[in-house]
Design a protein around this motif. Structure first.
Motif, mmCIF file in Angstrom:
data_model
loop_
_atom_site.group_PDB
_atom_site.id
_atom_site.type_symbol
_atom_site.label_atom_id
_atom_site.label_comp_id
_atom_site.label_asym_id
_atom_site.label_seq_id
_atom_site.Cartn_x
_atom_site.Cartn_y
_atom_site.Cartn_z
ATOM 1 N N LEU A 134 -39.989 27.057 24.478
ATOM 2 C CA LEU A 134 -38.850 27.617 25.207
ATOM 3 C C LEU A 134 -37.920 26.506 25.688
ATOM 4 C CD1 LEU A 134 -37.560 30.187 26.242
ATOM 5 C CD2 LEU A 134 -38.952 29.996 28.289
ATOM 6 N N LYS A 135 -38.511 25.413 26.204
ATOM 7 C CA LYS A 135 -37.707 24.281 26.647
ATOM 8 C C LYS A 135 -36.926 23.683 25.479
ATOM 9 C CE LYS A 135 -38.005 19.681 28.801
ATOM 10 N NZ LYS A 135 -36.925 19.179 27.976
ATOM 11 N N HIS A 136 -37.582 23.532 24.345
ATOM 12 C CA HIS A 136 -36.922 22.978 23.164
ATOM 13 C C HIS A 136 -35.767 23.884 22.724
ATOM 14 C CE1 HIS A 136 -36.476 20.585 19.556
ATOM 15 N NE2 HIS A 136 -36.579 21.683 18.810
ATOM 16 N N SER A 137 -35.963 25.195 22.735
ATOM 17 C CA SER A 137 -34.903 26.137 22.371
ATOM 18 C C SER A 137 -33.721 26.030 23.329
ATOM 19 C CB SER A 137 -35.434 27.571 22.366
ATOM 20 O OG SER A 137 -36.400 27.726 21.364
ATOM 21 N N ALA A 138 -34.008 25.918 24.622
ATOM 22 C CA ALA A 138 -32.936 25.782 25.611
ATOM 23 C C ALA A 138 -32.186 24.462 25.419
ATOM 24 C CB ALA A 138 -33.506 25.866 27.022
ATOM 25 N N ASP A 139 -32.923 23.377 25.145
ATOM 26 C CA ASP A 139 -32.282 22.081 24.886
ATOM 27 C C ASP A 139 -31.341 22.168 23.686
ATOM 28 O OD1 ASP A 139 -33.733 21.012 26.974
ATOM 29 O OD2 ASP A 139 -35.184 19.973 25.697
ATOM 30 N N LEU A 140 -31.787 22.823 22.608
ATOM 31 C CA LEU A 140 -30.953 22.970 21.420
ATOM 32 C C LEU A 140 -29.713 23.810 21.710
ATOM 33 C CD1 LEU A 140 -33.524 23.534 18.544
ATOM 34 C CD2 LEU A 140 -32.005 21.579 18.867
ATOM 35 N N ALA A 141 -29.888 24.898 22.456
ATOM 36 C CA ALA A 141 -28.748 25.754 22.787
ATOM 37 C C ALA A 141 -27.718 24.977 23.593
ATOM 38 C CB ALA A 141 -29.218 26.989 23.552
ATOM 39 N N GLU A 142 -28.170 24.208 24.569
ATOM 40 C CA GLU A 142 -27.246 23.404 25.368
ATOM 41 C C GLU A 142 -26.567 22.345 24.520
ATOM 42 O OE1 GLU A 142 -29.425 23.744 29.713
ATOM 43 O OE2 GLU A 142 -29.661 21.916 28.542
ATOM 44 N N GLN A 143 -27.328 21.682 23.668
ATOM 45 C CA GLN A 143 -26.757 20.639 22.813
ATOM 46 C C GLN A 143 -25.732 21.242 21.862
ATOM 47 O OE1 GLN A 143 -29.685 18.648 20.411
ATOM 48 N NE2 GLN A 143 -28.227 17.203 19.579
ATOM 49 N N TYR A 144 -26.024 22.398 21.319
ATOM 50 C CA TYR A 144 -25.139 23.035 20.346
ATOM 51 C C TYR A 144 -23.854 23.527 21.003
ATOM 52 C CZ TYR A 144 -23.962 25.877 16.260
ATOM 53 O OH TYR A 144 -23.346 26.429 15.169
ATOM 54 N N THR A 145 -23.964 24.164 22.151
ATOM 55 C CA THR A 145 -22.781 24.726 22.789
ATOM 56 C C THR A 145 -21.974 23.682 23.547
ATOM 57 O OG1 THR A 145 -24.021 25.354 24.752
ATOM 58 C CG2 THR A 145 -23.774 27.020 23.039
ATOM 59 N N ALA A 146 -22.593 22.597 23.948
ATOM 60 C CA ALA A 146 -21.891 21.597 24.746
ATOM 61 C C ALA A 146 -21.345 20.450 23.905
ATOM 62 C CB ALA A 146 -22.830 21.044 25.823
ATOM 63 N N TYR A 147 -21.338 20.600 22.606
ATOM 64 C CA TYR A 147 -20.872 19.526 21.731
ATOM 65 C C TYR A 147 -19.479 19.062 22.136
ATOM 66 C CZ TYR A 147 -18.292 17.671 17.828
ATOM 67 O OH TYR A 147 -17.446 16.935 17.061
ATOM 68 N N ASP A 148 -18.547 19.991 22.279
ATOM 69 C CA ASP A 148 -17.190 19.626 22.675
ATOM 70 C C ASP A 148 -16.650 20.711 23.595
ATOM 71 O OD1 ASP A 148 -14.580 18.864 23.027
ATOM 72 O OD2 ASP A 148 -14.063 18.866 20.891
ATOM 73 N N PRO A 149 -16.779 20.520 24.904
ATOM 74 C CA PRO A 149 -16.348 21.572 25.822
ATOM 75 C C PRO A 149 -14.844 21.810 25.813
ATOM 76 C CG PRO A 149 -16.956 19.590 27.022
ATOM 77 C CD PRO A 149 -17.326 19.359 25.585
ATOM 78 N N ASN A 150 -14.071 20.899 25.243
ATOM 79 C CA ASN A 150 -12.624 21.079 25.185
ATOM 80 C C ASN A 150 -12.157 21.784 23.913
ATOM 81 O OD1 ASN A 150 -12.211 19.719 27.670
ATOM 82 N ND2 ASN A 150 -12.574 17.792 26.586
ATOM 83 N N ALA A 151 -13.076 22.022 22.980
ATOM 84 C CA ALA A 151 -12.698 22.708 21.747
ATOM 85 C C ALA A 151 -12.349 24.153 22.077
ATOM 86 C CB ALA A 151 -13.849 22.659 20.743
ATOM 87 N N PRO A 152 -11.232 24.649 21.561
ATOM 88 C CA PRO A 152 -10.799 25.987 21.947
ATOM 89 C C PRO A 152 -11.744 27.097 21.506
ATOM 90 C CG PRO A 152 -9.427 25.115 20.180
ATOM 91 C CD PRO A 152 -10.312 23.993 20.659
ATOM 92 N N HIS A 153 -12.513 26.874 20.435
ATOM 93 C CA HIS A 153 -13.396 27.924 19.948
ATOM 94 C C HIS A 153 -14.831 27.439 19.834
ATOM 95 C CE1 HIS A 153 -9.789 30.120 19.237
ATOM 96 N NE2 HIS A 153 -9.342 29.173 18.459
ATOM 97 N N GLY A 154 -15.194 26.404 20.543
ATOM 98 C CA GLY A 154 -16.554 25.899 20.458
ATOM 99 C C GLY A 154 -16.797 25.212 19.133
ATOM 100 N N THR A 155 -18.042 24.918 18.860
ATOM 101 C CA THR A 155 -18.358 24.210 17.625
ATOM 102 C C THR A 155 -18.655 25.157 16.490
ATOM 103 O OG1 THR A 155 -20.674 24.149 18.231
ATOM 104 C CG2 THR A 155 -19.348 22.254 18.855
ATOM 105 N N HIS A 156 -18.709 26.434 16.772
ATOM 106 C CA HIS A 156 -19.119 27.359 15.724
ATOM 107 C C HIS A 156 -18.404 28.695 15.856
ATOM 108 C CE1 HIS A 156 -21.774 27.331 19.163
ATOM 109 N NE2 HIS A 156 -22.101 28.561 18.922
ATOM 110 N N GLY A 157 -17.109 28.628 15.948
ATOM 111 C CA GLY A 157 -16.320 29.847 15.993
ATOM 112 C C GLY A 157 -16.535 30.628 17.267
ATOM 113 N N ALA A 158 -16.616 31.927 17.128
ATOM 114 C CA ALA A 158 -16.717 32.811 18.283
ATOM 115 C C ALA A 158 -18.141 32.929 18.801
ATOM 116 C CB ALA A 158 -16.196 34.199 17.909
ATOM 117 N N ALA A 159 -19.110 32.508 18.030
ATOM 118 C CA ALA A 159 -20.509 32.669 18.415
ATOM 119 C C ALA A 159 -20.850 31.802 19.626
ATOM 120 C CB ALA A 159 -21.419 32.304 17.245
ATOM 121 N N THR A 160 -21.801 32.278 20.401
ATOM 122 C CA THR A 160 -22.277 31.548 21.564
ATOM 123 C C THR A 160 -23.782 31.339 21.420
ATOM 124 O OG1 THR A 160 -22.869 33.480 22.886
ATOM 125 C CG2 THR A 160 -20.563 32.774 22.964
ATOM 126 N N ALA A 161 -24.383 30.708 22.381
ATOM 127 C CA ALA A 161 -25.833 30.518 22.350
ATOM 128 C C ALA A 161 -26.566 31.789 22.772
ATOM 129 C CB ALA A 161 -26.233 29.359 23.259
#
Length: 140
Positions: A27-54
């Protein structure tokens, strides 16, 4: 007896695997990955992967409201960012929605080496598009 024997074997294997699984660490590893994936570029207008979220529940709800379309890959290039040794690519697409003219947009996503052949220029992929933002995309 075959099917019941197989069910019994499956239950025993599942119980054994459960004893060997560290759910807290997973669970900790999954949370770490979700944070790493979504926090890649907080200034990107659409995140790192379009409209999808963690949040998969938010993704499913958004997916249902989005318009179906198809994207033809024009080009792709690694962004230099990596998540768990998988590079994030910027993919330029010509996106086509039914009854509308095609338009060019960009989509950033993780692409494993084994899947790169599916993302080569000329490839056509299914996308969903936000009804309020034509550059907010989800694959599928």
């Amino acid at each position: 007896m075959g099917i019941f024997g197989d069910i019994g074997r499956l239950m025993k294997a599942g119980a054994k695997q459960t004893m060997n699984t560290d759910y807290a660490a997973n669970l900790k590893h999954s949370a770490d990955l979700a944070e790493q994936y979504t926090a890649y570029d907080p200034n990107a207008p659409h995140g790192t992967h379009g409209a999808a979220t963690a949040n998969p529940f938010a993704n499913m709800a958004a997916f249902e409201t989005m318009l179906r379309g198809s994207g033809t890959v024009v080009s792709l290039a690694p962004t230099g960012a990596v998540v768990e040794s998988t590079p994030i690519y910027a993919v330029e697409l010509d996106l086509k929605l039914e009854g509308q003219d095609a338009y060019r947009t960009s989509y950033q996503t993780l692409i494993a080496d084994g899947a790169l052949s599916n993302w080569q220029p000329g490839s056509v992929l299914p996308f969903r598009v936000s009804p309020t933002d034509p550059h907010s995309l989800m694959l599928g």
